[in-house]
Design an enzyme around this catalytic site. Structure first.
Site, PDB file in Angstrom:
ATOM      1  N   GLU A 237       0.777  -1.302   0.257  1.00 45.18           N
ATOM      2  CA  GLU A 237       0.189  -0.056   0.379  1.00 45.18           C
ATOM      3  C   GLU A 237       0.649   1.589  -0.468  1.00 45.18           C
ATOM      4  O   GLU A 237       0.853   2.067  -0.584  1.00 45.18           O
ATOM      5  CB  GLU A 237      -1.092  -0.037   1.639  1.00 45.18           C
ATOM      6  CG  GLU A 237      -1.965  -0.817   1.387  1.00 45.18           C
ATOM      7  CD  GLU A 237      -2.774  -1.104   0.226  1.00 45.18           C
ATOM      8  OE1 GLU A 237      -3.486  -0.066  -0.703  1.00 45.18           O
ATOM      9  OE2 GLU A 237      -3.802  -1.484   0.475  1.00 45.18           O
ATOM     10  N   ARG A 241       0.547   3.722  -3.573  1.00 50.72           N
ATOM     11  CA  ARG A 241      -0.191   4.670  -2.875  1.00 50.72           C
ATOM     12  C   ARG A 241       1.295   6.213  -2.583  1.00 50.72           C
ATOM     13  O   ARG A 241       1.415   7.095  -3.342  1.00 50.72           O
ATOM     14  CB  ARG A 241      -0.797   4.772  -1.812  1.00 50.72           C
ATOM     15  CG  ARG A 241      -1.966   3.677  -1.800  1.00 50.72           C
ATOM     16  CD  ARG A 241      -3.273   3.607  -0.808  1.00 50.72           C
ATOM     17  NE  ARG A 241      -3.909   2.714  -0.812  1.00 50.72           N
ATOM     18  CZ  ARG A 241      -4.683   2.648  -0.466  1.00 50.72           C
ATOM     19  NH1 ARG A 241      -5.825   3.314   0.200  1.00 50.72           N
ATOM     20  NH2 ARG A 241      -5.289   1.474  -0.315  1.00 50.72           N
ATOM     21  N   ASP A 392      -4.514  -9.866  -8.297  1.00 49.90           N
ATOM     22  CA  ASP A 392      -4.671  -8.618  -8.992  1.00 49.90           C
ATOM     23  C   ASP A 392      -3.707  -8.229 -10.172  1.00 49.90           C
ATOM     24  O   ASP A 392      -3.749  -8.169 -10.882  1.00 49.90           O
ATOM     25  CB  ASP A 392      -6.554  -7.621  -9.026  1.00 49.90           C
ATOM     26  CG  ASP A 392      -6.496  -7.298  -7.787  1.00 49.90           C
ATOM     27  OD1 ASP A 392      -4.729  -7.381  -7.174  1.00 49.90           O
ATOM     28  OD2 ASP A 392      -6.652  -5.862  -7.128  1.00 49.90           O
ATOM     29  N   GLU A 562     -11.883   0.839 -10.523  1.00 49.47           N
ATOM     30  CA  GLU A 562     -10.865  -0.367 -11.464  1.00 49.47           C
ATOM     31  C   GLU A 562     -12.333  -0.034 -13.011  1.00 49.47           C
ATOM     32  O   GLU A 562     -11.200  -0.222 -13.951  1.00 49.47           O
ATOM     33  CB  GLU A 562     -11.153  -1.482 -11.334  1.00 49.47           C
ATOM     34  CG  GLU A 562      -9.871  -1.548 -10.624  1.00 49.47           C
ATOM     35  CD  GLU A 562     -10.134  -1.793  -8.656  1.00 49.47           C
ATOM     36  OE1 GLU A 562     -11.657  -1.286  -8.909  1.00 49.47           O
ATOM     37  OE2 GLU A 562      -9.436  -1.663  -7.900  1.00 49.47           O
ATOM     38  N   THR A 649      -0.756   0.568 -10.901  1.00 51.75           N
ATOM     39  CA  THR A 649      -1.893   0.960  -9.800  1.00 51.75           C
ATOM     40  C   THR A 649      -3.468   1.610  -9.623  1.00 51.75           C
ATOM     41  O   THR A 649      -3.850   1.323  -9.417  1.00 51.75           O
ATOM     42  CB  THR A 649      -1.448  -0.912  -9.148  1.00 51.75           C
ATOM     43  OG1 THR A 649      -2.797  -1.979  -9.374  1.00 51.75           O
ATOM     44  CG2 THR A 649      -1.112  -0.964  -7.811  1.00 51.75           C
TER      45      THR A 649
HETATM   46  C1  DMJ Z   1      -6.046   0.131  -5.364  1.00 52.44           C
HETATM   47  O1  DMJ Z   1      -4.914   0.841  -4.223  1.00 52.44           O
HETATM   48  C2  DMJ Z   1      -4.657  -0.286  -6.412  1.00 52.44           C
HETATM   49  O2  DMJ Z   1      -5.821  -0.147  -7.556  1.00 52.44           O
HETATM   50  C3  DMJ Z   1      -5.048  -1.868  -6.009  1.00 52.44           C
HETATM   51  O3  DMJ Z   1      -4.021  -2.410  -7.220  1.00 52.44           O
HETATM   52  C4  DMJ Z   1      -6.344  -2.228  -5.381  1.00 52.44           C
HETATM   53  N1  DMJ Z   1      -7.574  -1.533  -4.670  1.00 52.44           N
HETATM   54  C5  DMJ Z   1      -7.174   0.021  -5.018  1.00 52.44           C
HETATM   55  C6  DMJ Z   1      -8.256   0.611  -5.556  1.00 52.44           C
HETATM   56  O4  DMJ Z   1      -9.341  -0.358  -5.770  1.00 52.44           O
END
Ligand code: DMJ
Length: 666
Positions: A237, A241, A392, A562, A649
């Site tokens: 995380e 982020r 994912d 997403e 992501t």
């Molecule tokens: C985000 O923090 C990122 O996209 C992660 O890969 C998956 N989940 C969340 C958003 O849904």
């Protein structure tokens, strides 16, 4: 894909950034600091006289020659200089051509658009953007009616972002997240002001200088202190982020000039207010050094899941026998590799890439992998296979790391990642893709015990990233039309693109099936022999209400990105405005059901009822991802082109580099 036109297109609109660098000043400065003075006439008064005459000529062209509409403006100056249409004397003068090509105005596309957006946004009632008339005649004159609609819709997204930010700034600045209903902050991500960092590059892209100054100012003043005093964070995380956000801010604020700028052109980085780029880089390096503990203290190539930033120590996750999620350990490489590139220190990229090199040799099920990895043994743990939570972004980064490190060109070093990605996508098609009954929606199910006979028709909203990813993998970010015309698409690429489109529709229908127009966190798809009843989305006339089953515990919506992420990628690649329309519907549903009047947006408990209980939490990714992708979806396609940028992501754009992996890691 057009890479340049924004600068020229919007030049006449109100924009502080651009006014600060007027065309005349650029020309004057360039004339007196470049070849004209040094090479041609440096030592003679005649040279200066010639330069003066040239300036007068340019001044005449700029200010006395009307453009076609009868107005004199900066666009006519550009025309006269040969900036895009070319002028007769320009065409005849190789010197001036060369001069223009090396001294034209810097490109700052998104900011230019913002001048326009601000005026649209302030020209009407912000609660009903769709109905607003654009009153400003010069905006209406220069844009088609269809484009005007999207300009207004994009302005609505900017307003939403400002509303979200204002709630956070007022009640929670410095906390990780806003609780918009109770109007306070909470620290769910280690107490490092995560929303401020996640939101920063969205504000840069939207050209919101105030927000950039506020977020950047907090970051400059407080973040280093947080790193050295705060406790436990999650490696993944924090990487996606915070590290991703800092690195993207570094590039977008003009730090990394060795790669294309925000519009893919050479000097097109945005010149942001707020801290200097080096501030972001220094913080990114400090954070990267602390996060390295997760790799350095693990006995295998698989990093531990948690890090204590202040102590620079790391430890395994509390549950699951210390296992890290597969997606967590394989969703660090874009960020760590780029950190190596911009610091010149290969250690970050090397540690992160070791994870993929290690996984390359592990057994898989047709390229698919279980959702846990044990850092002690370095092996997969359990058999659960899915492309939703914990699985994912493994599949996302196989492709994106290959793209980032030049695999699109001749990056042999990372070719194995493309191989792993292709094998995995073949496995997805063979083992996980199915059709619902009665209406045949394509969905991606799960293998909870790794065996085909236990197929579960469950699909997390998280899986919706896959539509965009498949499209990106098929065309490598180029428009479908161009890729087709140049004979670039293989049979497999064509199939991937077709599957991407089907999945995007399914993800949109997950929203469309509910009474709120918002998707649940998890949906089940009816398959042959499934007679479950009474679990639809509360919308009696929904076309797919029989196909999509929403279980009571799965009815929440966390403001996730997403689906709009995939709509953005598919719109860029196909140019089909249907994806924009779907995105607009989703945006309106967020506005209607998640907006908190005092500031911010909230996750909700139940998408199948009109007045759901609000969960009182605004996830950082609503600002970092959801609103960013909507803004880009409604905007011009030359901003952050997919052929030049790869989005991590968490939607932080990082530049694609072309020199290949070895030059960075050696
Ligand atoms: C985000 O923090 C990122 O996209 C992660 O890969 C998956 N989940 C969340 C958003 O849904």
């Amino acid at each position: 894909m057009a890479l340049l036109p924004s600068t020229n297109r919007d030049l006449q609109y109100d924009n502080a950034k651009l006014r600060r660098r007027s065309a005349i000043r650029v020309v004057v400065r360039a004339l007196f600091s470049s070849g004209v003075r040094r090479r041609c006439c440096s030592s003679c008064g005649l040279g200066q006289l010639l330069a003066l005459l040239m300036l007068m000529g340019l001044g005449y062209l700029a200010f006395l020659q009307p453009d076609q509409s009868g107005h004199t403006n900066n666009k006519s100056l550009l025309r006269n200089l040969g900036g895009y249409n070319g002028h007769r004397w320009m065409k005849d003068s190789p010197f001036l051509k060369k001069f223009w090509s090396t001294h034209r105005l810097p490109n700052l596309p998104p900011k230019l658009r913002l001048g326009l957006l601000r005026q649209v946004s302030s020209s009407g009632n912000s609660s009903n953007h769709q109905e607003n008339e654009v009153k400003l005649p010069f905006i209406a004159e220069r844009n088609s009616p269809e484009e005007l609609v999207w300009i207004k819709r994009q302005a609505a997204v900017v307003d939403a972002f400002k509303h979200a930010w204002n709630g956070y700034k007022q009640f929670a600045l410095g906390f990780d997240e806003l609780q918009p209903v109770s109007r306070r902050g909470i620290n769910g991500l280690g107490g490092i002001g995560a929303t401020a960092i996640d939101a920063l590059d969205t504000a840069m892209i939207m050209g919101l200088d105030d927000v950039v100054e506020e977020a950047g100012g907090w970051i400059e003043k407080e973040l280093a202190n947080r790193f050295s005093h705060q406790g436990q964070v999650n490696l993944f995380e924090t990487t996606i982020r915070v590290l991703g956000g800092l690195l993207s801010a570094y590039h977008l604020s003009g730090g990394d000039t060795s790669v294309p700028g925000i519009d893919g052109s050479k000097n097109g980085v945005a010149l942001s207010p707020g801290p200097k780029p080096e501030v972001y880089l220094k913080l990114a390096k400090d954070l990267g050094d602390r996060l390295m503990a997760a790799f350095e203290t693990s006995p295998s190539a698989i990093p531990f899941s948690d890090v204590v930033l202040s102590a620079r120590s790391a430890h395994p996750a509390a549950g699951e026998r210390g296992a890290s999620s597969t997606s967590e350990v394989t969703t660090l490489q874009l960020e760590f590799w780029y950190l190596s590139k911009v610091t010149g220190d290969p250690k970050y990229g090397k540690a992160a890439m070791r994870v993929f090199e290690h996984i390359k040799g592990l057994p898989k099920l047709e390229g698919l992998v279980p959702i846990y990895m044990n850092p002690h043994s370095g092996t997969f743990q359990g058999n659960n296979i899915r492309l939703g939570s914990r699985g994912d972004s493994y599949y996302e980064y196989l492709l994106k790391v290959w793209i980032q490190q030049g695999g699109v060109g001749d990056g042999q070093d990372v070719q194995y990642l493309r191989g792993m990605y292709d094998e995995a996508m073949a496995g997805v098609k063979h083992l996980l893709v199915a059709k619902s009954v009665p209406n045949g929606l394509t969905f991606v199910g799960e293998l909870p015990s790794g065996r085909n006979e236990d197929f579960s028709p469950k699909m997390d909203h998280l899986v919706c990233f896959l539509a965009g990813n498949l499209a990106l993998g098929a065309t490598r970010g180029f428009p479908e039309k161009d890729a087709k015309e140049s004979g670039f698409l293989s049979e497999k690429d064509v199939q991937d693109l077709a599957l991407a489109k089907e999945l995007a529709r399914t993800c949109y229908e997950m929203y469309n099936v509910t009474i709120t127009g918002l998707a649940p966190e998890i949906a089940y798809f009816r398959t042959e022999g499934d007679h479950t009843e009474g679990m639809d989305g509360g919308k009696p006339d929904a076309q797919y209400k029989e196909d999509i089953i929403i279980k009571p515990l799965d009815r929440h919506n966390l403001l996730r990105p997403e689906t709009v992420e995939s709509l953005f990628v598919l719109y860029r690649i196909t140019g089909d405005s249907m994806y924009r329309e779907w995105g607009w519907k989703i945006f309106q549903a967020f506005e209607a059901h998640t907006k908190i009047s005092t500031g911010g947006y909230s996750s909700i408990d139940d998408v199948t009822v009109a007045n759901s209980y609000k969960r009182d939490k605004m996830e950082t990714f609503f600002l970092g991802e959801t609103l960013k992708y909507l803004f880009l979806l409604f905007g011009e396609d030359d901003v952050l082109p997919l052929s030049y940028f790869v989005f991590n992501t968490e939607a932080h754009p990082l530049p694609i580099t072309w020199e290949g992996a070895n030059s960075v890691l050696s």
